[in-house]
Design a protein around this motif. Structure first.
Motif, PDB file in Angstrom:
ATOM      1  N   ASP A  29       0.827  -1.196   0.000  1.00  0.00           N
ATOM      2  CA  ASP A  29       0.000   0.000   0.000  1.00  0.00           C
ATOM      3  C   ASP A  29       0.860   1.243   0.000  1.00  0.00           C
ATOM      4  O   ASP A  29       1.873   1.309   0.665  1.00  0.00           O
ATOM      5  CB  ASP A  29      -0.878   0.013   1.258  1.00  0.00           C
ATOM      6  CG  ASP A  29      -2.336  -0.114   0.944  1.00  0.00           C
ATOM      7  OD1 ASP A  29      -3.014   0.896   1.070  1.00  0.00           O
ATOM      8  OD2 ASP A  29      -2.773  -1.207   0.573  1.00  0.00           O
ATOM      9  N   SER A  34      -2.213   2.801   6.280  1.00  0.00           N
ATOM     10  CA  SER A  34      -3.085   1.670   5.994  1.00  0.00           C
ATOM     11  C   SER A  34      -2.816   0.516   6.957  1.00  0.00           C
ATOM     12  O   SER A  34      -1.738   0.404   7.537  1.00  0.00           O
ATOM     13  CB  SER A  34      -2.914   1.208   4.554  1.00  0.00           C
ATOM     14  OG  SER A  34      -1.650   0.622   4.381  1.00  0.00           O
ATOM     15  N   ALA A  36      -3.868  -3.824   7.382  1.00  0.00           N
ATOM     16  CA  ALA A  36      -4.543  -5.047   6.951  1.00  0.00           C
ATOM     17  C   ALA A  36      -5.303  -5.578   8.164  1.00  0.00           C
ATOM     18  O   ALA A  36      -4.717  -5.765   9.230  1.00  0.00           O
ATOM     19  CB  ALA A  36      -3.521  -6.066   6.465  1.00  0.00           C
ATOM     20  N   ASN A  37      -6.603  -5.797   8.014  1.00  0.00           N
ATOM     21  CA  ASN A  37      -7.453  -6.243   9.124  1.00  0.00           C
ATOM     22  C   ASN A  37      -7.799  -7.718   8.995  1.00  0.00           C
ATOM     23  O   ASN A  37      -8.003  -8.224   7.899  1.00  0.00           O
ATOM     24  CB  ASN A  37      -8.743  -5.422   9.164  1.00  0.00           C
ATOM     25  CG  ASN A  37      -8.485  -3.971   9.466  1.00  0.00           C
ATOM     26  OD1 ASN A  37      -7.724  -3.649  10.370  1.00  0.00           O
ATOM     27  ND2 ASN A  37      -9.100  -3.089   8.702  1.00  0.00           N
ATOM     28  N   ARG A  83      -4.744  -7.479  13.127  1.00  0.00           N
ATOM     29  CA  ARG A  83      -4.309  -6.416  12.202  1.00  0.00           C
ATOM     30  C   ARG A  83      -2.838  -6.573  11.877  1.00  0.00           C
ATOM     31  O   ARG A  83      -2.092  -7.249  12.574  1.00  0.00           O
ATOM     32  CB  ARG A  83      -4.556  -5.050  12.812  1.00  0.00           C
ATOM     33  CG  ARG A  83      -3.690  -4.798  14.039  1.00  0.00           C
ATOM     34  CD  ARG A  83      -3.975  -3.430  14.631  1.00  0.00           C
ATOM     35  NE  ARG A  83      -3.114  -3.161  15.737  1.00  0.00           N
ATOM     36  CZ  ARG A  83      -3.459  -3.272  17.007  1.00  0.00           C
ATOM     37  NH1 ARG A  83      -4.666  -3.689  17.324  1.00  0.00           N
ATOM     38  NH2 ARG A  83      -2.604  -2.980  17.957  1.00  0.00           N
ATOM     39  N   CYS A 116      -6.504 -11.011   3.897  1.00  0.00           N
ATOM     40  CA  CYS A 116      -7.019 -10.157   4.957  1.00  0.00           C
ATOM     41  C   CYS A 116      -8.399  -9.663   4.566  1.00  0.00           C
ATOM     42  O   CYS A 116      -8.771  -9.687   3.390  1.00  0.00           O
ATOM     43  CB  CYS A 116      -6.076  -8.992   5.262  1.00  0.00           C
ATOM     44  SG  CYS A 116      -5.935  -7.775   3.947  1.00  0.00           S
ATOM     45  N   GLU A 117      -9.132  -9.206   5.546  1.00  0.00           N
ATOM     46  CA  GLU A 117     -10.522  -8.803   5.351  1.00  0.00           C
ATOM     47  C   GLU A 117     -10.678  -7.655   4.352  1.00  0.00           C
ATOM     48  O   GLU A 117     -11.579  -7.671   3.515  1.00  0.00           O
ATOM     49  CB  GLU A 117     -11.105  -8.402   6.708  1.00  0.00           C
ATOM     50  CG  GLU A 117     -12.530  -7.929   6.684  1.00  0.00           C
ATOM     51  CD  GLU A 117     -12.981  -7.570   8.072  1.00  0.00           C
ATOM     52  OE1 GLU A 117     -13.663  -8.405   8.700  1.00  0.00           O
ATOM     53  OE2 GLU A 117     -12.653  -6.451   8.518  1.00  0.00           O
ATOM     54  N   ASN A 118      -9.824  -6.648   4.421  1.00  0.00           N
ATOM     55  CA  ASN A 118      -9.996  -5.476   3.571  1.00  0.00           C
ATOM     56  C   ASN A 118      -9.280  -5.591   2.226  1.00  0.00           C
ATOM     57  O   ASN A 118      -9.271  -4.652   1.449  1.00  0.00           O
ATOM     58  CB  ASN A 118      -9.610  -4.182   4.289  1.00  0.00           C
ATOM     59  CG  ASN A 118      -8.281  -4.257   4.990  1.00  0.00           C
ATOM     60  OD1 ASN A 118      -7.918  -5.292   5.518  1.00  0.00           O
ATOM     61  ND2 ASN A 118      -7.556  -3.163   5.015  1.00  0.00           N
ATOM     62  N   ASN A 119      -8.677  -6.738   1.943  1.00  0.00           N
ATOM     63  CA  ASN A 119      -8.121  -7.018   0.624  1.00  0.00           C
ATOM     64  C   ASN A 119      -8.206  -8.529   0.423  1.00  0.00           C
ATOM     65  O   ASN A 119      -7.275  -9.261   0.766  1.00  0.00           O
ATOM     66  CB  ASN A 119      -6.671  -6.536   0.506  1.00  0.00           C
ATOM     67  CG  ASN A 119      -6.108  -6.779  -0.876  1.00  0.00           C
ATOM     68  OD1 ASN A 119      -6.802  -7.260  -1.773  1.00  0.00           O
ATOM     69  ND2 ASN A 119      -4.841  -6.466  -1.061  1.00  0.00           N
TER      70      ASN A 119
END
Length: 131
Positions: A29, A34, A36-37, A83, A116-119
Motif C-alpha cells: 500500500d 493503511s 490489513a485487518n 491487524r 485479509c478482510e480489507n483485501n
C-alpha cells in the motif's frame, strides 16, 4: 501483502526436522496509515509423510501490538491476527519431521497462503525441498 516461505536448509533425511518460516509483510500500500485487518495465514498443504511438531508452532508480530494466534489443524496450521500495520511483519515458525522413507530423493513443493478482510486477494508462497 507479501508472503514468503523458507526452510532452514535445502535437503533433508528421514528423521530430520524441517524448520519452516513464513513471513508476511504489509508493504504494497502506498498509504503509510493503511492497515490489513483480520489477517489469516494458512499452511494446510503439507506433504504427506511430514508431521508437524505441535509444540514448535510460534507466531509473532514485529511491532508486538497485533493479537496473533497460531493453531494446529488436522492438515496443517492456521495463524490469525487482528491487524497488520504498514511495513510490519508477522513471522511464523514451525517444525515438521520427515517420517516417510518414500520421500527419499523426491523434490517437494509446499505452499502457504495469506489474506485479509480489507483485501480479499489471496497471496501465495512456496518452498521447494529435496528429501
Amino acid at each position: 501483502l507479501d508472503l514468503t516461505k523458507t526452510t532452514d536448509k535445502d535437503k533433508y533425511n528421514v528423521g530430520e526436522d524441517v524448520i519452516y518460516t513464513l513471513t508476511l509483510k504489509h508493504s504494497q500500500d502506498s498509504d503509510k496509515n493503511s492497515r490489513a485487518n483480520n489477517v489469516v495465514i494458512t499452511d494446510t498443504k503439507l506433504t504427506e509423510g511430514l508431521k508437524i511438531q505441535d509444540d514448535s508452532i510460534q507466531a509473532v508480530s514485529s511491532n508486538g501490538e497485533a493479537k496473533v494466534n497460531a493453531s494446529r489443524t488436522s492438515d496443517g496450521i492456521v495463524v490469525t491476527a487482528d491487524r497488520l500495520e504498514f511495513e510490519d511483519t508477522i513471522t511464523v515458525t514451525f517444525k515438521a519431521k520427515v517420517e516417510d522413507a518414500k520421500l527419499a530423493n523426491q523434490t517437494i513443493k509446499n505452499e502457504a497462503t495469506a489474506t485479509c478482510e480489507n483485501n480479499p486477494e489471496v497471496v501465495n508462497a512456496e518452498s521447494i525441498n529435496q528429501y
